[in-house]
Design a protein around this motif. Structure first.
Motif, mmCIF file in Angstrom:
data_model
loop_
_atom_site.group_PDB
_atom_site.id
_atom_site.type_symbol
_atom_site.label_atom_id
_atom_site.label_comp_id
_atom_site.label_asym_id
_atom_site.label_seq_id
_atom_site.Cartn_x
_atom_site.Cartn_y
_atom_site.Cartn_z
ATOM 1 N N LEU A 62 0.857 -1.195 0.000
ATOM 2 C CA LEU A 62 0.000 0.000 0.000
ATOM 3 C C LEU A 62 0.890 1.242 0.000
ATOM 4 O O LEU A 62 1.405 1.645 1.052
ATOM 5 C CB LEU A 62 -0.934 -0.014 1.215
ATOM 6 N N GLU A 63 1.054 1.843 -1.159
ATOM 7 C CA GLU A 63 2.024 2.936 -1.319
ATOM 8 C C GLU A 63 1.729 4.179 -0.497
ATOM 9 O O GLU A 63 2.644 4.905 -0.133
ATOM 10 C CB GLU A 63 2.133 3.315 -2.801
ATOM 11 N N ASN A 64 0.474 4.418 -0.185
ATOM 12 C CA ASN A 64 0.125 5.638 0.543
ATOM 13 C C ASN A 64 -0.100 5.387 2.041
ATOM 14 O O ASN A 64 -0.710 6.195 2.724
ATOM 15 C CB ASN A 64 -1.100 6.309 -0.078
ATOM 16 N N VAL A 65 0.416 4.262 2.541
ATOM 17 C CA VAL A 65 0.285 3.939 3.964
ATOM 18 C C VAL A 65 1.659 4.035 4.628
ATOM 19 O O VAL A 65 2.638 3.482 4.132
ATOM 20 C CB VAL A 65 -0.324 2.534 4.160
ATOM 21 N N GLU A 66 1.689 4.748 5.739
ATOM 22 C CA GLU A 66 2.906 4.917 6.530
ATOM 23 C C GLU A 66 2.639 4.333 7.919
ATOM 24 O O GLU A 66 1.534 4.472 8.443
ATOM 25 C CB GLU A 66 3.211 6.419 6.637
ATOM 26 N N ILE A 67 3.640 3.701 8.508
ATOM 27 C CA ILE A 67 3.499 3.121 9.845
ATOM 28 C C ILE A 67 4.325 3.951 10.823
ATOM 29 O O ILE A 67 5.475 4.299 10.541
ATOM 30 C CB ILE A 67 3.965 1.642 9.872
ATOM 31 N N ASP A 68 3.755 4.236 11.987
ATOM 32 C CA ASP A 68 4.420 5.048 13.000
ATOM 33 C C ASP A 68 3.925 4.595 14.377
ATOM 34 O O ASP A 68 3.083 3.691 14.472
ATOM 35 C CB ASP A 68 4.080 6.526 12.762
ATOM 36 N N SER A 69 4.424 5.204 15.414
ATOM 37 C CA SER A 69 3.926 4.946 16.767
ATOM 38 C C SER A 69 3.850 6.280 17.501
ATOM 39 O O SER A 69 4.469 7.255 17.083
ATOM 40 C CB SER A 69 4.834 3.962 17.512
ATOM 41 N N PHE A 70 3.088 6.284 18.585
ATOM 42 C CA PHE A 70 2.941 7.541 19.336
ATOM 43 C C PHE A 70 2.602 7.285 20.789
ATOM 44 O O PHE A 70 2.125 6.214 21.158
ATOM 45 C CB PHE A 70 1.888 8.456 18.689
ATOM 46 N N ASN A 71 2.862 8.305 21.602
ATOM 47 C CA ASN A 71 2.471 8.383 23.009
ATOM 48 C C ASN A 71 1.561 9.591 23.156
ATOM 49 O O ASN A 71 1.634 10.517 22.361
ATOM 50 C CB ASN A 71 3.693 8.644 23.902
ATOM 51 N N GLY A 72 0.760 9.607 24.192
ATOM 52 C CA GLY A 72 -0.011 10.803 24.495
ATOM 53 C C GLY A 72 -1.374 10.834 23.854
ATOM 54 O O GLY A 72 -1.929 9.806 23.466
ATOM 55 N N LEU A 73 -1.910 12.042 23.732
ATOM 56 C CA LEU A 73 -3.251 12.231 23.196
ATOM 57 C C LEU A 73 -3.260 12.069 21.679
ATOM 58 O O LEU A 73 -2.415 12.632 20.976
ATOM 59 C CB LEU A 73 -3.782 13.621 23.535
ATOM 60 N N LEU A 74 -4.244 11.344 21.203
ATOM 61 C CA LEU A 74 -4.383 11.106 19.773
ATOM 62 C C LEU A 74 -4.547 12.413 19.001
ATOM 63 O O LEU A 74 -3.922 12.592 17.953
ATOM 64 C CB LEU A 74 -5.560 10.163 19.506
ATOM 65 N N VAL A 75 -5.357 13.336 19.502
ATOM 66 C CA VAL A 75 -5.577 14.585 18.758
ATOM 67 C C VAL A 75 -4.288 15.385 18.618
ATOM 68 O O VAL A 75 -4.083 16.048 17.602
ATOM 69 C CB VAL A 75 -6.711 15.458 19.351
ATOM 70 N N ASP A 76 -3.419 15.328 19.608
ATOM 71 C CA ASP A 76 -2.121 16.006 19.509
ATOM 72 C C ASP A 76 -1.274 15.370 18.410
ATOM 73 O O ASP A 76 -0.619 16.063 17.624
ATOM 74 C CB ASP A 76 -1.367 15.953 20.839
#
Length: 162
Positions: A62-76
């Motif tokens: 899927l060329e337009n899909v990027e994978i990442d991770s995060f902490n904290g509030l989703l809206v931020d």
């Protein structure tokens, strides 16, 4: 301006139900960022880095899909990524109540962020990461509910835990 959406979750592990939502979302938005949540309230089977790697492998086509991770509030996180939409999959009516609450608080925190609900394909409506882990823990076949690379990772993980 390109439409950017964030598809958040724990993905512990990624299932065909998750991939259904990610794939369909990639057809609606110019870019989809699949964001693995560091959830302090859960004890995951796979570390965040392992989940990110598995997601990268199963979404590589899927060329337009990027994978990442995060902490904290989703809206931020959404704002940081210059996205405007959160993609959430719904399996059943029981998911809706929680997801509606989450969407409402996200909207209160940032009125510019929309939540886009997608119904999971019926063939995956019973599927959750918790069920996959429970079935895999006892050595049952999960090849029809998770990609091959995930099945192999589950077998390895449960073998190592014994």
């Amino acid at each position: 301006m390109a439409s950017i959406a964030v598809c958040p979750g724990s993905f512990d592990p990624v299932t065909y139900g998750h991939l259904d939502i990610i794939t369909r979302g990639s057809k609606v938005f110019d870019k989809v960022i699949v964001a693995v949540l560091h959830n302090r309230n859960k004890t995951p089977l796979f570390e965040v880095e392992e989940r990110v790697k598995l997601l990268q492998e199963v979404t590589a086509h899927l060329e337009n899909v990027e994978i990442d991770s995060f902490n904290g509030l989703l809206v931020d996180y959404v704002k940081q990524k210059k996205a405007s939409t959160i993609i959430r999959g719904l399996r059943a009516v029981s998911d809706f109540e929680y997801e509606m609450q989450a969407a409402s608080i996200n909207r209160k925190l940032d009125p510019e962020v929309e939540t886009f609900f997608m119904m999971t394909n019926n063939q995956f409506s019973y599927l959750s990461s918790s069920i996959v882990k429970e079935v895999a823990k006892y050595g049952a076949n999960v090849s029809d509910i998770v990609p091959d690379v995930v099945e192999a990772a589950l077998r390895t993980k449960y073998k190592d835990l014994k």
